[in-house]
Design a protein around this motif. Structure first.
Motif, PDB file in Angstrom:
ATOM      1  N   SER A   1       0.860  -1.185   0.000  1.00 49.15           N
ATOM      2  CA  SER A   1       0.000   0.000   0.000  1.00 49.15           C
ATOM      3  C   SER A   1       0.894   1.231   0.000  1.00 49.15           C
ATOM      4  CB  SER A   1      -0.897   0.002   1.236  1.00 49.15           C
ATOM      5  OG  SER A   1      -0.113   0.295   2.374  1.00 49.15           O
ATOM      6  N   THR A   2       0.286   2.394   0.122  1.00 49.56           N
ATOM      7  CA  THR A   2       1.092   3.621   0.132  1.00 49.56           C
ATOM      8  C   THR A   2       1.953   3.719   1.389  1.00 49.56           C
ATOM      9  OG1 THR A   2      -0.670   4.812   1.243  1.00 49.56           O
ATOM     10  CG2 THR A   2      -0.673   4.861  -1.151  1.00 49.56           C
ATOM     11  N   THR A   3       1.602   2.941   2.403  1.00 43.90           N
ATOM     12  CA  THR A   3       2.325   3.085   3.662  1.00 43.90           C
ATOM     13  C   THR A   3       3.235   1.919   3.997  1.00 43.90           C
ATOM     14  OG1 THR A   3       0.381   2.195   4.777  1.00 43.90           O
ATOM     15  CG2 THR A   3       0.611   4.589   4.748  1.00 43.90           C
ATOM     16  N   GLY A   4       3.195   0.868   3.237  1.00 42.37           N
ATOM     17  CA  GLY A   4       4.081  -0.226   3.584  1.00 42.37           C
ATOM     18  C   GLY A   4       3.828  -1.474   2.785  1.00 42.37           C
ATOM     19  N   ALA A   5       4.589  -2.500   3.116  1.00 41.42           N
ATOM     20  CA  ALA A   5       4.450  -3.808   2.473  1.00 41.42           C
ATOM     21  C   ALA A   5       4.433  -4.835   3.601  1.00 41.42           C
ATOM     22  CB  ALA A   5       5.607  -4.056   1.525  1.00 41.42           C
ATOM     23  N   THR A   6       3.265  -5.435   3.836  1.00 41.93           N
ATOM     24  CA  THR A   6       3.073  -6.269   5.031  1.00 41.93           C
ATOM     25  C   THR A   6       2.419  -7.596   4.651  1.00 41.93           C
ATOM     26  OG1 THR A   6       2.383  -4.175   5.992  1.00 41.93           O
ATOM     27  CG2 THR A   6       2.183  -6.095   7.391  1.00 41.93           C
TER      28      THR A   6
ATOM     29  N   GLY B   1       4.919 -15.481  -2.145  1.00 43.26           N
ATOM     30  CA  GLY B   1       6.010 -14.927  -2.949  1.00 43.26           C
ATOM     31  C   GLY B   1       5.607 -13.744  -3.792  1.00 43.26           C
ATOM     32  N   CYS B   2       4.338 -13.372  -3.716  1.00 44.29           N
ATOM     33  CA  CYS B   2       3.842 -12.284  -4.583  1.00 44.29           C
ATOM     34  C   CYS B   2       3.430 -11.050  -3.782  1.00 44.29           C
ATOM     35  CB  CYS B   2       2.622 -12.761  -5.381  1.00 44.29           C
ATOM     36  SG  CYS B   2       3.010 -14.010  -6.612  1.00 44.29           S
ATOM     37  N   TYR B   3       3.412  -9.927  -4.477  1.00 45.42           N
ATOM     38  CA  TYR B   3       2.786  -8.726  -3.932  1.00 45.42           C
ATOM     39  C   TYR B   3       1.284  -8.804  -4.192  1.00 45.42           C
ATOM     40  CZ  TYR B   3       7.517  -6.703  -4.448  1.00 45.42           C
ATOM     41  OH  TYR B   3       8.857  -6.454  -4.398  1.00 45.42           O
ATOM     42  N   VAL B   4       0.532  -8.248  -3.265  1.00 47.43           N
ATOM     43  CA  VAL B   4      -0.916  -8.086  -3.449  1.00 47.43           C
ATOM     44  C   VAL B   4      -1.161  -6.585  -3.419  1.00 47.43           C
ATOM     45  CG1 VAL B   4      -3.196  -8.553  -2.468  1.00 47.43           C
ATOM     46  CG2 VAL B   4      -1.386 -10.286  -2.315  1.00 47.43           C
ATOM     47  N   LEU B   5      -1.718  -6.035  -4.487  1.00 50.60           N
ATOM     48  CA  LEU B   5      -1.862  -4.586  -4.537  1.00 50.60           C
ATOM     49  C   LEU B   5      -3.211  -4.183  -5.121  1.00 50.60           C
ATOM     50  CD1 LEU B   5      -0.361  -3.559  -7.763  1.00 50.60           C
ATOM     51  CD2 LEU B   5       1.132  -5.034  -6.492  1.00 50.60           C
ATOM     52  N   PRO B   6      -3.619  -2.935  -4.824  1.00 55.95           N
ATOM     53  CA  PRO B   6      -4.870  -2.477  -5.422  1.00 55.95           C
ATOM     54  C   PRO B   6      -4.717  -2.397  -6.942  1.00 55.95           C
ATOM     55  CG  PRO B   6      -3.740  -0.653  -4.289  1.00 55.95           C
ATOM     56  CD  PRO B   6      -2.995  -1.911  -3.960  1.00 55.95           C
ATOM     57  N   GLY B   7      -5.756  -2.781  -7.659  1.00 53.83           N
ATOM     58  CA  GLY B   7      -5.708  -2.740  -9.121  1.00 53.83           C
ATOM     59  C   GLY B   7      -5.307  -1.365  -9.618  1.00 53.83           C
ATOM     60  N   GLY B   8      -4.570  -1.342 -10.707  1.00 55.59           N
ATOM     61  CA  GLY B   8      -4.109  -0.082 -11.270  1.00 55.59           C
ATOM     62  C   GLY B   8      -5.274   0.784 -11.735  1.00 55.59           C
ATOM     63  N   VAL B   9      -5.078   2.083 -11.622  1.00 52.99           N
ATOM     64  CA  VAL B   9      -6.085   3.064 -12.053  1.00 52.99           C
ATOM     65  C   VAL B   9      -5.407   3.965 -13.086  1.00 52.99           C
ATOM     66  CG1 VAL B   9      -7.599   4.940 -11.298  1.00 52.99           C
ATOM     67  CG2 VAL B   9      -7.218   2.962  -9.785  1.00 52.99           C
TER      68      VAL B   9
ATOM     69  N   ASN C   1      14.571   3.785  -8.944  1.00 48.67           N
ATOM     70  CA  ASN C   1      14.048   5.136  -9.204  1.00 48.67           C
ATOM     71  C   ASN C   1      12.872   5.503  -8.311  1.00 48.67           C
ATOM     72  OD1 ASN C   1      15.746   6.028 -11.351  1.00 48.67           O
ATOM     73  ND2 ASN C   1      14.734   4.551 -12.696  1.00 48.67           N
ATOM     74  N   LEU C   2      12.211   4.502  -7.735  1.00 47.96           N
ATOM     75  CA  LEU C   2      10.956   4.733  -7.013  1.00 47.96           C
ATOM     76  C   LEU C   2      10.816   3.641  -5.949  1.00 47.96           C
ATOM     77  CD1 LEU C   2       8.948   6.931  -7.931  1.00 47.96           C
ATOM     78  CD2 LEU C   2       7.571   5.136  -8.984  1.00 47.96           C
ATOM     79  N   SER C   3      10.144   3.956  -4.856  1.00 49.42           N
ATOM     80  CA  SER C   3       9.910   2.906  -3.852  1.00 49.42           C
ATOM     81  C   SER C   3       8.705   2.060  -4.267  1.00 49.42           C
ATOM     82  CB  SER C   3       9.664   3.522  -2.478  1.00 49.42           C
ATOM     83  OG  SER C   3       8.413   4.179  -2.493  1.00 49.42           O
ATOM     84  N   LEU C   4       8.628   0.891  -3.650  1.00 50.88           N
ATOM     85  CA  LEU C   4       7.500  -0.018  -3.917  1.00 50.88           C
ATOM     86  C   LEU C   4       6.170   0.666  -3.563  1.00 50.88           C
ATOM     87  CD1 LEU C   4       7.243  -2.995  -4.780  1.00 50.88           C
ATOM     88  CD2 LEU C   4       7.372  -3.613  -2.358  1.00 50.88           C
ATOM     89  N   GLN C   5       6.175   1.364  -2.436  1.00 50.28           N
ATOM     90  CA  GLN C   5       4.948   2.039  -1.988  1.00 50.28           C
ATOM     91  C   GLN C   5       4.544   3.135  -2.972  1.00 50.28           C
ATOM     92  OE1 GLN C   5       7.575   1.364  -0.124  1.00 50.28           O
ATOM     93  NE2 GLN C   5       6.809   0.099   1.538  1.00 50.28           N
TER      94      GLN C   5
END
Ligand code: DUC
Ligand code: ZN
Ligand code: ZN
Length: 472
Positions: free
Chosen positions: A13-18, A51-59, A368-372
């Motif tokens: 998320s914007t605040t971390g990877a948990t 082993g995967c990231y779970v993230l909100p769908g791209g907008v 170049n950019l953080s994961l968050q």
């Protein structure tokens, strides 16, 4: 109601990877759970995201599906374009309904609804391009904001005779937006000056695609951004969102307005971060038409100047808040050929809706950019900027279950042979990126899994948007 548990993944998320398990009921996220604790729930489907990231769908808040432009029409329909978007991990688009001078805004919007309704594989909203600012279209802005879920209007300082608005028209539209709360999206390039440079280049026999870029200098993007910021100030600090920022001068002016606390926001697109005037628009050297694939406006910038480096920096500092695509595909074998022998006739646009998440993720891999910040610029902020949060842009109880399961250890190789856009070439042909979309859920329904499509045309619903959620 079907229940799905996504377990074993790392929620970004914007605040971390948990490490977090996600419970989905029907179309909605209903719980975020400590890893392993979801086992007690009886569910219909378990998705192993180990082993995967779970993230909100791209907008992706800047697409042009089947837009008539440049003497032809963008080659992706709402059906093909939204399917391709989903393959690339984007689960919401905001497209542009176009009102031309003399057209009734409400009728133009109805025409766009007719193109999209029943055809989209993912959810979609609309901005409106005001090609003709007059009393009627100004009035229409109020009713679209109040009743139609449209809270943003795009104006053009470029393309005289097509979409161009003069400064007086821009000021009037901005004043209206100050009153009704809408955001003005600006295509900021000085189109009148550009047209002079274009005519001079053609008269001198300079017809190759690279002249598309050389006749649209960065200084004229910076000038237009500066003017748009000044007009928005005079109109009462109208929310201003500068689209497809491509250059350092444009970014400088945005950064300085933001440091003064102004309601000025901006996006860039992957093409400006990754492609260059020399290597792409100038591909093949003198006499080659290859570069037509890369003709878009604003144009690609020189690799000998610090534009791309500055744009990455702007993304880190939030002077650039969003990465969108300006997806506007035209096939090389017929449509782009309209500009053979005259670069000014090349239909402007690139097809990228499928690759945004991967290309920006590569920026994370490259440092170049953080994961968050990847999630923030590609999903959360676009949703908030255009009034769709927290329904979109986050994985949280109550939000739509638009979820991407992303494998950072896999790779993606881009090719026109394998992409899903209705486009006969790719701006990133043969490029291999680190990371791969594995599974995509759109409102709880799996639409993509390991490259297999299980979505449906018509699953996508129109999203009524509120005002920008970034205003002071
Ligand atoms: N720029 C493009 O490259 N295509 C569509 C419209 C625009 O402003
Ligand atoms: Zn534009
Ligand atoms: Zn555009």
């Amino acid at each position: 109601m079907t229940r799905t548990l996504v377990s074993g993944g790392t929620l970004v998320s914007t605040t971390g990877a948990t490490p977090t398990d996600v419970l989905v009921e029907g179309e909605t996220v209903t719980a975020l759970l400590a890893p392993g604790t979801g086992e007690e729930f009886s569910v219909d489907t378990r998705i192993d995201a180990t082993g995967c990231y779970v993230l909100p769908g791209g907008v992706d808040v800047h697409t042009h599906m089947q837009m008539p432009f440049g003497g032809t029409e963008a080659s992706d329909t709402f059906a093909t374009g939204t399917r391709a978007a989903a393959f690339g991990g984007t689960t919401t688009i905001v497209d542009f309904a176009v009102q031309r001078t003399g057209e009734v805004v409400e009728e133009s919007l109805a025409a766009w609804h007719a193109k999209a309704e029943g055809n989209c594989a993912i959810d979609y909203g609309f901005h409106v391009i005001l090609g003709g600012v007059d009393e009627d279209s100004l009035k229409a802005m109020d009713s679209l904001v109040a009743h139609e879920g449209i809270s943003s209007f795009k104006l053009f300082m470029a393309y005289p005779g097509v979409f161009h608005s003069d400064d007086g028209q821009i000021l009037r539209a901005m004043q209206r937006a100050t009153d009704n709360g809408a955001t003005i999206m600006m295509h900021a390039e000085n189109g009148t000056a550009i047209d002079v440079l274009v005519q001079q280049a053609l008269a001198a026999g300079n017809t190759d695609p690279v002249f598309h870029g050389l006749t649209r200098p960065a200084a004229l993007e910076g000038e237009a951004v500066n003017r748009a910021i000044a007009l928005a100030e005079v109109a009462g600090d109208t929310p201003l969102y500068v689209v497809h920022v491509s250059s350092s001068p444009a970014l400088d002016r945005i950064a300085s307005a933001r440091s003064e606390g102004r309601n000025v926001f901006a996006e860039t697109c992957p093409q400006y971060l990754c492609l260059t005037l020399e290597d792409h628009l100038g591909a093949g050297g003198p006499g080659s038409f290859e570069g037509a694939k890369y003709a878009c406006s604003t144009p690609l910038r020189s690799k000998h100047e610090p534009h791309a480096r500055d744009l990455w920096k702007g993304l880190r500092t939030d002077d650039l808040a969003v990465v969108s695509t300006d997806h506007c595909p035209f096939c090389f074998n017929d449509q782009k050929q309209l500009g053979r022998g005259d670069f000014s006739r090349i239909p402007n646009g690139l097809g990228l809706v499928e690759h945004r998440m991967d290309l920006v993720h590569q920026g994370v891999v490259d440092g170049n950019l953080s994961l968050q910040r990847w999630v923030e610029t590609c999903s959360t902020t676009p949703a908030r900027m255009f009034g769709m949060y927290p329904r979109k842009g986050t994985v949280a109880p109550g939000s739509d279950a638009d979820i991407v399961i992303y494998d950072p250890a896999a790779t993606t190789t881009i090719s026109a042979q394998t992409h899903h856009m209705n486009l006969d070439h790719s701006a990133f042909e043969g490029v291999t990126l680190q990371g791969r979309v594995r599974t995509v859920l759109s409102r709880g329904r799996t639409v993509v899994d390991r490259g297999t499509w299980s979505g449906r045309e018509g699953h996508g619903r129109y999203v009524r948007r509120g005002l920008s959620q970034y205003l002071r």
